[in-house]
Design a protein around this motif. Structure first.
Motif, PDB file in Angstrom:
ATOM      1  N   LYS A  32       0.844  -1.206   0.000  1.00 20.88           N
ATOM      2  CA  LYS A  32       0.000   0.000   0.000  1.00 20.88           C
ATOM      3  C   LYS A  32       0.876   1.252   0.000  1.00 20.88           C
ATOM      4  N   GLU A  33       1.898   1.271   0.844  1.00 22.82           N
ATOM      5  CA  GLU A  33       2.810   2.416   0.857  1.00 22.82           C
ATOM      6  C   GLU A  33       3.489   2.591  -0.499  1.00 22.82           C
ATOM      7  N   LEU A  34       3.955   1.503  -1.052  1.00 21.49           N
ATOM      8  CA  LEU A  34       4.664   1.579  -2.336  1.00 21.49           C
ATOM      9  C   LEU A  34       3.762   2.066  -3.460  1.00 21.49           C
ATOM     10  N   THR A  35       2.523   1.599  -3.490  1.00 22.19           N
ATOM     11  CA  THR A  35       1.619   2.031  -4.554  1.00 22.19           C
ATOM     12  C   THR A  35       1.201   3.488  -4.357  1.00 22.19           C
ATOM     13  N   GLN A  78       3.120  -8.535  -4.427  1.00 21.67           N
ATOM     14  CA  GLN A  78       1.770  -8.730  -4.958  1.00 21.67           C
ATOM     15  C   GLN A  78       1.864  -8.955  -6.451  1.00 21.67           C
ATOM     16  N   THR A  79       0.766  -9.390  -7.053  1.00 22.53           N
ATOM     17  CA  THR A  79       0.749  -9.599  -8.489  1.00 22.53           C
ATOM     18  C   THR A  79       0.833  -8.251  -9.211  1.00 22.53           C
ATOM     19  N   GLU A  80       1.309  -8.298 -10.424  1.00 22.48           N
ATOM     20  CA  GLU A  80       1.427  -7.068 -11.225  1.00 22.48           C
ATOM     21  C   GLU A  80       0.052  -6.425 -11.421  1.00 22.48           C
ATOM     22  N   GLU A  81      -0.958  -7.252 -11.652  1.00 16.52           N
ATOM     23  CA  GLU A  81      -2.319  -6.738 -11.842  1.00 16.52           C
ATOM     24  C   GLU A  81      -2.806  -6.008 -10.582  1.00 16.52           C
ATOM     25  N   TYR A  82      -2.578  -6.619  -9.431  1.00 15.38           N
ATOM     26  CA  TYR A  82      -2.986  -5.996  -8.167  1.00 15.38           C
ATOM     27  C   TYR A  82      -2.273  -4.664  -7.979  1.00 15.38           C
ATOM     28  N   VAL A  83      -0.968  -4.644  -8.214  1.00 13.71           N
ATOM     29  CA  VAL A  83      -0.174  -3.425  -8.023  1.00 13.71           C
ATOM     30  C   VAL A  83      -0.649  -2.331  -8.973  1.00 13.71           C
TER      31      VAL A  83
END
Length: 134
Positions: A32-35, A78-83
């Protein structure tokens, strides 16, 4: 003897399951922080590019690279799609919090220093979230 070993194995198994759940929560929090940081960097990079100021191009390029780095790190957890979806959601939230599309001040105040730490020390942030989510 086997009467005392079984409860110990059961206790160890339960402890490991609890640790794995905490690790998952920690990874979710770090992601969450990274996104949020990736979204911040993308918005800031785009705003600088829109200024059409050649002297700011290097800053915009660094911000863009930092956003890409944040996504790259998040993809480890996490998955690329999720990110990608999380970055889109964070971008919408960030833009909604801005007084206008050129006013980066509030975002910078909230994310500039925090994101430097998250990206430069993701392992320490994961350790932090592991402890915080236990």
């Amino acid at each position: 003897m086997s009467g005392t070993i079984l409860p110990k194995i059961l206790a160890l198994s339960i402890g490991l399951l609890a640790f794995n759940a905490a690790a998952g929560d920690a990874e979710d929090a770090l992601t969450k922080e990274l996104t949020e940081c990736a979204a911040y960097y993308q918005i800031a990079s785009n705003a600088i590019a829109a200024m059409n100021a050649p002297q700011m191009q290097a800053v915009g390029d660094r911000l863009k690279a930092s956003g890409e780095q944040a996504v790259e790190i998040a993809n480890k957890y996490q998955t690329e799609e999720y990110v990608n979806e999380a970055v889109l959601v964070a971008t919408k939230q960030h833009k909604a919090s801005m007084p206008n599309s050129k006013s980066l001040g509030p975002l910078m105040g909230k994310y500039k220093e925090k994101c430097k730490v998250v990206i430069s020390q993701p392992d320490q942030r994961l350790d932090y979230w592991t402890m915080a989510t236990m």
